[in-house]
Design a protein around this motif. Structure first.
Motif, mmCIF file in Angstrom:
data_model
loop_
_atom_site.group_PDB
_atom_site.id
_atom_site.type_symbol
_atom_site.label_atom_id
_atom_site.label_comp_id
_atom_site.label_asym_id
_atom_site.label_seq_id
_atom_site.Cartn_x
_atom_site.Cartn_y
_atom_site.Cartn_z
ATOM 1 N N ASN A 98 0.856 -1.185 0.000
ATOM 2 C CA ASN A 98 0.000 0.000 0.000
ATOM 3 C C ASN A 98 0.896 1.241 0.000
ATOM 4 O OD1 ASN A 98 -1.658 2.231 0.998
ATOM 5 N ND2 ASN A 98 -3.168 0.677 1.560
ATOM 6 N N VAL B 25 1.563 0.782 -4.301
ATOM 7 C CA VAL B 25 0.330 0.612 -5.061
ATOM 8 C C VAL B 25 -0.744 1.440 -4.374
ATOM 9 C CG1 VAL B 25 -1.482 -0.997 -5.777
ATOM 10 C CG2 VAL B 25 0.915 -1.700 -5.871
ATOM 11 N N LYS C 125 -4.218 1.962 -3.254
ATOM 12 C CA LYS C 125 -5.398 1.116 -3.044
ATOM 13 C C LYS C 125 -6.703 1.892 -3.185
ATOM 14 C CE LYS C 125 -3.093 -2.634 -1.740
ATOM 15 N NZ LYS C 125 -3.179 -3.917 -2.449
ATOM 16 N N THR D 5 4.571 -10.452 -3.513
ATOM 17 C CA THR D 5 3.246 -9.869 -3.675
ATOM 18 C C THR D 5 2.237 -10.632 -2.833
ATOM 19 O OG1 THR D 5 1.612 -9.098 -5.299
ATOM 20 C CG2 THR D 5 2.563 -11.280 -5.663
ATOM 21 N N GLY E 280 -4.579 -8.619 -1.942
ATOM 22 C CA GLY E 280 -4.660 -7.161 -1.902
ATOM 23 C C GLY E 280 -4.967 -6.607 -0.529
ATOM 24 N N TRP F 111 -7.929 -14.276 -4.453
ATOM 25 C CA TRP F 111 -6.676 -13.768 -5.000
ATOM 26 C C TRP F 111 -6.933 -13.152 -6.375
ATOM 27 C CZ3 TRP F 111 -1.687 -17.088 -4.064
ATOM 28 C CH2 TRP F 111 -1.425 -17.127 -2.674
ATOM 29 N N LYS F 112 -6.502 -11.918 -6.553
ATOM 30 C CA LYS F 112 -6.654 -11.257 -7.847
ATOM 31 C C LYS F 112 -5.709 -11.904 -8.859
ATOM 32 C CE LYS F 112 -8.048 -6.913 -5.708
ATOM 33 N NZ LYS F 112 -8.113 -7.479 -4.359
#
Length: 265
Positions: free
Chosen positions: A108, A124, A126, A150, A154, A169-170
């Protein structure tokens, strides 16, 4: 080199930063004073050494089982479950860097306020569109030979139906592993946060509040882990070629998540 909660809030919402009662509450909640004390003590050290010393200061110990099986010359994307929302990334980063000499961690963008860790963090956003700089930093890391960590969910794990587990999970990490020809290393952390955190998350969701307000307590949850020992289970790499078989990336993401939770004893 200090963490300034008022400044952080102001960068996202100047109006909220003017609410002194809220700012002071958040300063206590995120342990601003304790974090700044650790920064004063170790902030001048290299990032990985800073992690090791900071966690030692908190009495946190950890071991990574299976890391020794990985080829030091391999190009890996470490994909892990996310039970702690920050502490897991620090522990894994220190161990991976010890094996490979360097590491990058997708985080984040708020965590970029921790100065000693900026050089290993890939920010990243969010809560909005990604900046050109963030996208460039991510692409540069993925096309390099440096190992990348990673957390495909998220968000940190939530409790659903009495079970603490990552949300879906993306699948983007699968596509990125294929495009940059990185083998995916599944990683499992066994642990959980407090009941308060999960109750707050479920209550917020039940009343329809979209803002992830429980994340404000992640620093407090980390400090609750003082004196704990953690075991990190590192699985065998999944070759990127096996992920490039024509099936949807979402299917592979689901299978990799299941593989990670299969490591739980």
């Amino acid at each position: 080199m200090k963490v300034d909660i008022k400044k952080v809030i102001g960068s996202k919402s100047p109006a909220l930063a003017r609410l002194s009662l809220l700012v002071n509450y958040l300063r206590r909640t995120v342990h601003e004073e304790e974090i700044n004390r650790i920064l004063d003590m170790y902030g001048g050290r290299p990032s990985v050494e800073f992690i090791r010393l900071a966690l030692r200061e908190m009495g946190i110990t950890y071991e990574a089982v299976g890391l020794e099986r990985l080829d030091p010359a391999g190009r890996y994307l470490f994909a892990a479950n996310h039970p702690f929302g920050g502490l897991d990334g620090l522990m894994l980063a220190e161990k991976v860097a010890g094996r490979f000499g360097d590491v990058r961690v997708v985080v984040n963008d708020l965590l970029m306020n921790i100065g000693p860790l900026r050089d290993i963090f890939i920010p990243v956003n969010k809560h909005g569109r990604q900046s050109v700089g963030n996208v460039r930093a991510y692409n540069d890391a993925m096309t390099s030979d440096i190992p990348v960590i990673t957390f495909p969910a998220g968000l940190c794990s939530r409790r659903r139906g009495g079970m603490v587990c990552d949300l879906e999970w993306k699948p983007s990490f699968v596509r990125q592993a294929i495009s940059t020809q990185r083998d995916v290393v599944p990683v499992f952390f066994d642990g959980r946060l407090s009941g308060f955190f999960y109750r707050l998350s479920n209550f917020r969701r039940a009343v329809g509040v979209k803002a992830n307000i429980e994340m404000l307590y992640l620093a407090d949850e980390m400090f609750r882990q003082r004196g704990s020992h953690f075991r990190i289970v590192i699985g065998d790499p999944v070759r990127w070629q096996t992920l490039d078989d024509g099936r949807p990336a979402r299917e592979h993401a689901r299978e990799l998540k299941d593989m990670v939770y299969g490591f739980k004893e």
